[in-house]
Design a protein around this motif. Structure first.
Motif, PDB file in Angstrom:
ATOM      1  N   MET A  87       5.831  -4.893   8.859  1.00 10.75           N
ATOM      2  CA  MET A  87       5.518  -4.505   7.494  1.00 10.75           C
ATOM      3  C   MET A  87       4.033  -4.670   7.196  1.00 10.75           C
ATOM      4  O   MET A  87       3.446  -3.906   6.428  1.00 10.75           O
ATOM      5  N   GLU A  88       3.413  -5.673   7.806  1.00 16.27           N
ATOM      6  CA  GLU A  88       1.979  -5.894   7.590  1.00 16.27           C
ATOM      7  C   GLU A  88       1.176  -4.697   8.098  1.00 16.27           C
ATOM      8  O   GLU A  88       0.129  -4.372   7.549  1.00 16.27           O
ATOM      9  N   GLN A  89       1.671  -4.041   9.147  1.00 15.66           N
ATOM     10  CA  GLN A  89       0.972  -2.890   9.698  1.00 15.66           C
ATOM     11  C   GLN A  89       1.398  -1.579   9.056  1.00 15.66           C
ATOM     12  O   GLN A  89       0.701  -0.574   9.191  1.00 15.66           O
ATOM     13  N   THR A  90       2.540  -1.586   8.365  1.00 16.76           N
ATOM     14  CA  THR A  90       3.087  -0.343   7.828  1.00 16.76           C
ATOM     15  C   THR A  90       2.857  -0.190   6.331  1.00 16.76           C
ATOM     16  O   THR A  90       2.475   0.880   5.855  1.00 16.76           O
ATOM     17  N   ALA A  91       3.098  -1.250   5.579  1.00 15.42           N
ATOM     18  CA  ALA A  91       3.128  -1.155   4.115  1.00 15.42           C
ATOM     19  C   ALA A  91       1.729  -1.183   3.505  1.00 15.42           C
ATOM     20  O   ALA A  91       0.847  -1.910   3.961  1.00 15.42           O
ATOM     21  N   ASP A  92       1.559  -0.369   2.472  1.00 16.69           N
ATOM     22  CA  ASP A  92       0.338  -0.415   1.662  1.00 16.69           C
ATOM     23  C   ASP A  92       0.471  -1.461   0.564  1.00 16.69           C
ATOM     24  O   ASP A  92      -0.510  -2.098   0.187  1.00 16.69           O
ATOM     25  N   ARG A  93       1.690  -1.605   0.060  1.00 19.57           N
ATOM     26  CA  ARG A  93       1.982  -2.566  -0.989  1.00 19.57           C
ATOM     27  C   ARG A  93       3.274  -3.279  -0.626  1.00 19.57           C
ATOM     28  O   ARG A  93       4.072  -2.760   0.165  1.00 19.57           O
ATOM     29  N   VAL A  94       3.483  -4.444  -1.186  1.00 21.10           N
ATOM     30  CA  VAL A  94       4.746  -5.145  -0.988  1.00 21.10           C
ATOM     31  C   VAL A  94       5.274  -5.652  -2.325  1.00 21.10           C
ATOM     32  O   VAL A  94       4.506  -5.953  -3.242  1.00 21.10           O
ATOM     33  N   VAL A  95       6.583  -5.694  -2.402  1.00 17.06           N
ATOM     34  CA  VAL A  95       7.290  -6.318  -3.527  1.00 17.06           C
ATOM     35  C   VAL A  95       8.114  -7.444  -2.914  1.00 17.06           C
ATOM     36  O   VAL A  95       8.979  -7.188  -2.074  1.00 17.06           O
ATOM     37  N   ILE A  96       7.834  -8.679  -3.304  1.00 13.41           N
ATOM     38  CA  ILE A  96       8.535  -9.842  -2.754  1.00 13.41           C
ATOM     39  C   ILE A  96       9.450 -10.419  -3.830  1.00 13.41           C
ATOM     40  O   ILE A  96       8.996 -10.685  -4.954  1.00 13.41           O
ATOM     41  N   VAL A  97      10.724 -10.583  -3.482  1.00  9.31           N
ATOM     42  CA  VAL A  97      11.688 -11.136  -4.425  1.00  9.31           C
ATOM     43  C   VAL A  97      12.302 -12.398  -3.837  1.00  9.31           C
ATOM     44  O   VAL A  97      12.354 -12.582  -2.622  1.00  9.31           O
ATOM     45  N   GLY A  98      12.760 -13.255  -4.719  1.00  7.34           N
ATOM     46  CA  GLY A  98      13.429 -14.483  -4.316  1.00  7.34           C
ATOM     47  C   GLY A  98      14.400 -14.901  -5.395  1.00  7.34           C
ATOM     48  O   GLY A  98      14.058 -14.866  -6.582  1.00  7.34           O
ATOM     49  N   ALA A  99      15.622 -15.240  -5.003  1.00  4.16           N
ATOM     50  CA  ALA A  99      16.655 -15.651  -5.964  1.00  4.16           C
ATOM     51  C   ALA A  99      16.830 -14.629  -7.078  1.00  4.16           C
ATOM     52  O   ALA A  99      17.069 -14.973  -8.233  1.00  4.16           O
ATOM     53  N   GLY A 100      16.709 -13.344  -6.708  1.00  8.58           N
ATOM     54  CA  GLY A 100      16.943 -12.277  -7.668  1.00  8.58           C
ATOM     55  C   GLY A 100      15.806 -11.995  -8.620  1.00  8.58           C
ATOM     56  O   GLY A 100      15.924 -11.127  -9.489  1.00  8.58           O
ATOM     57  N   ARG A 101      14.692 -12.684  -8.474  1.00  5.85           N
ATOM     58  CA  ARG A 101      13.548 -12.510  -9.369  1.00  5.85           C
ATOM     59  C   ARG A 101      12.324 -12.030  -8.600  1.00  5.85           C
ATOM     60  O   ARG A 101      12.207 -12.266  -7.405  1.00  5.85           O
ATOM     61  N   LEU A 102      11.412 -11.385  -9.319  1.00  7.15           N
ATOM     62  CA  LEU A 102      10.164 -10.971  -8.705  1.00  7.15           C
ATOM     63  C   LEU A 102       9.309 -12.200  -8.419  1.00  7.15           C
ATOM     64  O   LEU A 102       9.077 -13.037  -9.296  1.00  7.15           O
ATOM     65  N   VAL A 103       8.834 -12.304  -7.173  1.00  8.17           N
ATOM     66  CA  VAL A 103       7.922 -13.370  -6.797  1.00  8.17           C
ATOM     67  C   VAL A 103       6.481 -12.873  -6.884  1.00  8.17           C
ATOM     68  O   VAL A 103       5.622 -13.512  -7.482  1.00  8.17           O
ATOM     69  N   ARG A 104       6.231 -11.705  -6.299  1.00  6.91           N
ATOM     70  CA  ARG A 104       4.895 -11.132  -6.336  1.00  6.91           C
ATOM     71  C   ARG A 104       4.959  -9.682  -5.917  1.00  6.91           C
ATOM     72  O   ARG A 104       5.777  -9.312  -5.081  1.00  6.91           O
ATOM     73  N   GLU A 105       4.082  -8.837  -6.462  1.00  9.08           N
ATOM     74  CA  GLU A 105       3.933  -7.472  -5.988  1.00  9.08           C
ATOM     75  C   GLU A 105       2.464  -7.110  -5.962  1.00  9.08           C
ATOM     76  O   GLU A 105       1.665  -7.646  -6.717  1.00  9.08           O
ATOM     77  N   GLY A 106       2.120  -6.210  -5.055  1.00  8.70           N
ATOM     78  CA  GLY A 106       0.737  -5.776  -4.946  1.00  8.70           C
ATOM     79  C   GLY A 106       0.375  -5.470  -3.515  1.00  8.70           C
ATOM     80  O   GLY A 106       1.215  -5.541  -2.608  1.00  8.70           O
ATOM     81  N   SER A 107      -0.876  -5.123  -3.290  1.00 16.11           N
ATOM     82  CA  SER A 107      -1.357  -4.900  -1.931  1.00 16.11           C
ATOM     83  C   SER A 107      -1.544  -6.238  -1.237  1.00 16.11           C
ATOM     84  O   SER A 107      -1.586  -7.292  -1.883  1.00 16.11           O
ATOM     85  N   LEU A 108      -1.689  -6.200   0.095  1.00 13.71           N
ATOM     86  CA  LEU A 108      -1.912  -7.445   0.822  1.00 13.71           C
ATOM     87  C   LEU A 108      -3.207  -8.105   0.373  1.00 13.71           C
ATOM     88  O   LEU A 108      -3.285  -9.334   0.265  1.00 13.71           O
ATOM     89  N   ALA A 109      -4.231  -7.293   0.078  1.00 11.38           N
ATOM     90  CA  ALA A 109      -5.502  -7.853  -0.390  1.00 11.38           C
ATOM     91  C   ALA A 109      -5.307  -8.577  -1.717  1.00 11.38           C
ATOM     92  O   ALA A 109      -5.865  -9.653  -1.947  1.00 11.38           O
ATOM     93  N   GLU A 110      -4.488  -7.989  -2.591  1.00  5.76           N
ATOM     94  CA  GLU A 110      -4.231  -8.629  -3.889  1.00  5.76           C
ATOM     95  C   GLU A 110      -3.438  -9.918  -3.717  1.00  5.76           C
ATOM     96  O   GLU A 110      -3.696 -10.908  -4.402  1.00  5.76           O
ATOM     97  N   LEU A 111      -2.479  -9.922  -2.793  1.00  2.39           N
ATOM     98  CA  LEU A 111      -1.708 -11.133  -2.546  1.00  2.39           C
ATOM     99  C   LEU A 111      -2.588 -12.231  -1.969  1.00  2.39           C
ATOM    100  O   LEU A 111      -2.483 -13.392  -2.353  1.00  2.39           O
ATOM    101  N   ARG A 112      -3.464 -11.853  -1.043  1.00  2.00           N
ATOM    102  CA  ARG A 112      -4.375 -12.851  -0.475  1.00  2.00           C
ATOM    103  C   ARG A 112      -5.306 -13.407  -1.542  1.00  2.00           C
ATOM    104  O   ARG A 112      -5.590 -14.601  -1.577  1.00  2.00           O
TER     105      ARG A 112
END
Length: 330
Positions: free
Chosen positions: A214-239
């Motif tokens: 996914m790190e090589q494929t995705a432009d953006r990621v949406v990360i969820v945990g326990a049914g809730r949004l944890v974080r979304e954005g580009s890898l640069a934004e997450l970093r």
């Protein structure tokens, strides 16, 4: 002489055409879903942009599959909406031409891959010629006349993707499409999905457990945990968002003195025997400025870059459905 319905359908479906290149935005707003006492998804909101591959990530039991099923109208949410340019999936005038989806693979084992696709074409009102076109797209042209029951898991994944592409849709929603693919197949899939998004302007949402891929494929990621949004954005934004817990690596022939200078300035420092000093909770610019003022010579100064896997585990820590005890080896 008038044009027959079959000819009209055929002219409307042409791979590489600009018909579906009008950008389609997928918006999930305040989705919630419970199964009895279990809260599978809770007030979840995120956006999937056109022209990009968006990775949908989260631990087992995070609500990913339930969310995708609600996006595709297969589960009714308790609250919230999921729309394609403002229209819910059940209300789309021609869903197969707008959205292609793979949530699971299911084929009649005695039917050839080509005939499997032709059945779907007839059910959806598509020209049967699309079967051969999408088989070629996913690299199964030579295997199309073989029984699907004899396909490997990777070939079945390709056939499922071909099924999703039959309507030449603007949006693709794929659940674990790389399962069963060998390294060559994974490499092909990466390039194929990025081509569909970047070159053809489609909206691609991919659920996957393969974080390195996914790190090589995705432009953006949406990360969820326990049914809730944890974080979304580009890898640069997450970093950038995790910068406060990141680290700066610095090397100096005066490592001991550098550690004293930085410690006196209030930085958290951890010197090592090889002349490197790790500084947390700051930036390379700030470290470099302190060293310059103190006249300390530097041979290396850089931020420690977090990969997607590190960011993922940091952001989802404690939200796993099944977690091994600390120190467990197997």
């Amino acid at each position: 002489m008038g044009t027959s319905p079959g000819r009209r359908e055929e002219s409307a479906i042409h791979p590489g055409s600009s018909r579906h290149r009008d950008p389609v935005r997928v918006e999930v707003r305040s989705l919630s879903k419970s199964f009895g006492a279990v809260r599978a998804v809770s007030d979840l909101s995120f956006t999937v942009e056109p022209g990009a591959v968006t990775g949908f990530l989260g631990p087992n039991g995070a609500g990913k599959t339930t969310t995708l099923r609600m996006v595709l109208g297969l589960e009714r949410p308790d609250t919230g909406t999921a729309t394609f340019d403002g229209v819910a999936y059940p209300d789309l005038p021609s869903p197969v031409r707008r959205v292609g989806a793979v949530l699971e693979t299911a084929f009649h084992p005695a039917r050839s891959g080509r005939n499997h696709l032709r059945v779907y074409c007839r059910a959806a009102g598509l020209p049967v010629t699309r079967a051969d076109e999408v088989l070629a797209q996913v690299g199964l042209a030579d295997a199309g006349r073989r029984r699907a029951g004899g396909y490997s898991l990777g070939m079945r994944q390709r056939l499922a993707l071909a099924t999703a592409l039959l309507g030449d849709p603007a949006v693709l929603v794929l659940d674990e499409p790389a399962n069963g693919l060998d390294p060559e197949g994974i490499h092909w899939l990466r390039g194929f999905l990025r081509h569909l998004a970047h070159d053809e302007g489609r909206t691609v949402l991919v659920s996957s457990h393969l974080l390195a891929e996914m790190e090589q494929t995705a432009d953006r990621v949406v990360i969820v945990g326990a049914g809730r949004l944890v974080r979304e954005g580009s890898l640069a934004e997450l970093r950038s968002g995790a910068q406060g817990s990141g680290a700066v690596l610095v090397r100096s022939p005066e490592a001991g003195r550098l550690a004293e200078v930085l410690g006196a300035a209030g930085f958290a420092v951890a010197p090592s025997e090889d002349g490197r000093v790790t500084v947390t909770g700051t930036t390379p610019d700030a470290v470099g400025a302190q060293a310059f003022r103190a006249g300390v010579e530097l041979h290396e100064l850089r931020a420690e870059t977090s990969g997607l896997e590190e960011l993922y585990f940091r952001l989802t820590a404690g939200q796993e459905q099944y977690a091994a005890p600390q120190g467990a080896t197997r």
